[in-house]
Motif scaffolding. Structure first.
Motif, short mmCIF file in Angstrom:
data_model
loop_
_atom_site.label_atom_id
_atom_site.label_comp_id
_atom_site.label_asym_id
_atom_site.label_seq_id
_atom_site.Cartn_x
_atom_site.Cartn_y
_atom_site.Cartn_z
N LEU A 243 0.83 -1.22 0.00
CA LEU A 243 0.00 0.00 0.00
C LEU A 243 0.86 1.27 0.00
CD1 LEU A 243 -2.86 -1.02 2.48
CD2 LEU A 243 -2.92 -1.04 -0.02
N ILE A 244 1.99 1.20 0.71
CA ILE A 244 2.91 2.35 0.72
C ILE A 244 3.41 2.64 -0.70
CG2 ILE A 244 5.26 3.05 1.43
CD1 ILE A 244 4.69 1.64 4.14
N LYS A 245 3.77 1.57 -1.42
CA LYS A 245 4.28 1.76 -2.79
C LYS A 245 3.18 2.24 -3.74
CE LYS A 245 8.12 1.54 -1.93
NZ LYS A 245 8.96 2.73 -2.06
N ILE A 246 1.95 1.80 -3.49
CA ILE A 246 0.83 2.27 -4.32
C ILE A 246 0.68 3.78 -4.14
CG2 ILE A 246 -1.71 2.20 -4.50
CD1 ILE A 246 -1.54 -0.83 -3.99
N GLU A 247 0.77 4.21 -2.89
CA GLU A 247 0.67 5.66 -2.60
C GLU A 247 1.82 6.42 -3.25
OE1 GLU A 247 -0.45 5.84 1.87
OE2 GLU A 247 -0.89 7.80 0.99
N GLU A 275 -8.58 -1.84 -2.60
CA GLU A 275 -9.81 -1.10 -2.94
C GLU A 275 -10.03 0.08 -2.01
OE1 GLU A 275 -12.97 -3.94 -3.38
OE2 GLU A 275 -12.31 -4.41 -5.42
N GLU A 276 -9.84 -0.18 -0.69
CA GLU A 276 -10.02 0.89 0.31
C GLU A 276 -9.06 2.05 0.03
OE1 GLU A 276 -9.35 -0.49 4.33
OE2 GLU A 276 -10.96 -1.96 4.11
N LYS A 277 -7.79 1.71 -0.18
CA LYS A 277 -6.76 2.73 -0.39
C LYS A 277 -7.06 3.56 -1.63
CE LYS A 277 -3.37 3.53 1.42
NZ LYS A 277 -3.26 4.58 2.42
N LEU A 278 -7.47 2.89 -2.73
CA LEU A 278 -7.69 3.63 -3.97
C LEU A 278 -8.96 4.48 -3.92
CD1 LEU A 278 -6.33 1.37 -6.83
CD2 LEU A 278 -5.19 3.10 -5.48
N LYS A 279 -9.92 4.02 -3.12
CA LYS A 279 -11.14 4.81 -2.94
C LYS A 279 -10.76 6.14 -2.28
CE LYS A 279 -15.87 4.22 -1.48
NZ LYS A 279 -16.79 3.50 -0.63
N GLU A 280 -9.92 6.00 -1.26
CA GLU A 280 -9.40 7.19 -0.54
C GLU A 280 -8.74 8.17 -1.52
OE1 GLU A 280 -5.90 6.69 2.21
OE2 GLU A 280 -7.38 5.44 3.22
#
Ligand code: KG4
Ligand code: ZN
Length: 325
Positions: A243-247, A275-280
């Motif tokens: 998730l860190i790398k996605i951000e 999904e949660e992270k990308l919604k954010e």
């Protein structure tokens, strides 16, 4: 356009047949039983099993779709990366067939095909980001089109799936361990053990070997008192580092669509967190269907369709089938 996609890069023999990018059939002969007793893939056994399965699988594909060989318009075959002997079986089969039928053939990159599993019925807005998380790879790309991939980052040590499998082995779970780790993690407490979350700064590269080593030393020190907690805490640490790398990737490349493929993407915990992270972030996640995450021929056929669509020239028969290094 009828497309046949052939996949033999590792331990799954697979033939996919599509009409354009629509899947007609996706047949997979898994070698899981052959390799599980060794706790890993034995390359020689893998090549032999591909050799046994590939022709019957192709014939079944024709039978199930009701197609005749001369109705095939184009072939695609995975030619890299993968186990050399395994790749060679698929390449020799597909190139021979295409040559005999005078049909065009395209050599397909296995990682790009993992992302192509996201292309079904979707209009992708380019540029997009694409992340492959599989047993052998963890690679991040910027997609300029369906076929133009620019590498942005990759793992500096173990692949994510490899680490799932190794932790599975430490917990005495069957090989490949990924799905088993996810299953027992459902009953565990993910906050019980604090495993390190890797974060390589100023880079979109990944690292997973530190988490794996931390699990090893935790077990060495404490034994396996509660495997569910170890699995859940490990899964959380791996997911957090992804998730860190996605951000980080989105900061550098603020795209509208983020695509995900590869065997580890079957993991529901990871899918939900992505999904949660990308919604954010107001970004649309396009996550490969679970049945298309693992190695399969349909994704090779879909990528081949887009190579034709984007007007690439076919590859020469049986030349440069395998990469030189
Ligand atoms: O993409 P794939 O079929 O083969 C490669 O190209 O490597 O991915 C296989 C990997 C294995 O490491 C397997 O353990 C992992 O995907 N995997 C999972 C799950 N299902 C498969 N890892 C975590 N959770 C899962 N549910
Ligand atoms: Zn794969």
């Amino acid at each position: 356009m009828i497309v046949v996609g052939v996949e033999t890069s590792c331990d799954e023999t697979s033939i996919g047949i599509t009409r354009d990018s629509k899947i007609l059939v996706n047949l997979i002969a898994s070698q899981e039983k052959i390799h599980s007793r060794f706790g890993g893939i034995v390359p020689e056994l893998a090549s032999r099993a591909h050799l046994e399965k590939i022709v019957p699988l192709f014939n079944t594909g024709l039978k199930e779709t009701g197609l005749k060989v001369d109705q095939i318009d184009v072939f695609g075959v995975t030619n890299t990366p993968g186990l050399k002997g395994s790749l060679l079986v698929g390449a020799a089969f597909t190139h021979s067939l295409a040559y005999a039928l005078c049909k065009p053939i395209y050599n397909v990159n296995h990682l790009y095909a993992h992302i192509a599993a996201c292309f079904i019925d979707k209009n992708i807005s380019f540029p997009a980001l694409g992340l492959v998380i599989s047993g052998g790879h963890t690679n991040l790309f910027l997609l300029r089109s369906y076929t133009k991939f620019i590498p942005l980052g990759k793992t500096r040590d173990d692949a994510c799936g490899e680490v799932f499998d190794k932790v599975g082995r430490m917990l005495n779970l069957p090989f490949p361990g990924g799905a088993h780790v996810e299953k027992i993690a459902l009953k565990g407490d993910e906050n019980r053990i604090k495993f390190p979350v890797s974060r390589i700064t100023n880079s979109l590269d990944f690292s997973f070997s530190g988490i794996k080593t931390a699990v090893y030393y935790h077990i060495l020190k404490n034994g396996i008192i509660n495997p569910e907690d170890i699995a859940a805490s490990f899964q959380k640490a791996v997911t957090d580092s992804i998730l860190i790398k996605i951000e980080d990737a989105l900061k550098l490349h603020p795209v509208k669509h983020f695509l995900f493929g590869g065997g580890v993407i079957r993991n529901n915990y990871l899918r939900n967190k992505i999904e949660e992270k990308l919604k954010e972030k107001n970004v649309r996640p396009i996550i490969a269907r679970p049945d298309l995450c693992m190695d399969n021929g349909a994704k090779v056929a879909i990528f081949t369709y887009y190579l034709v669509f984007e007007k690439y020239k076919p590859d020469p028969y049986a030349i440069n089938v395998l990469p030189t290094k």
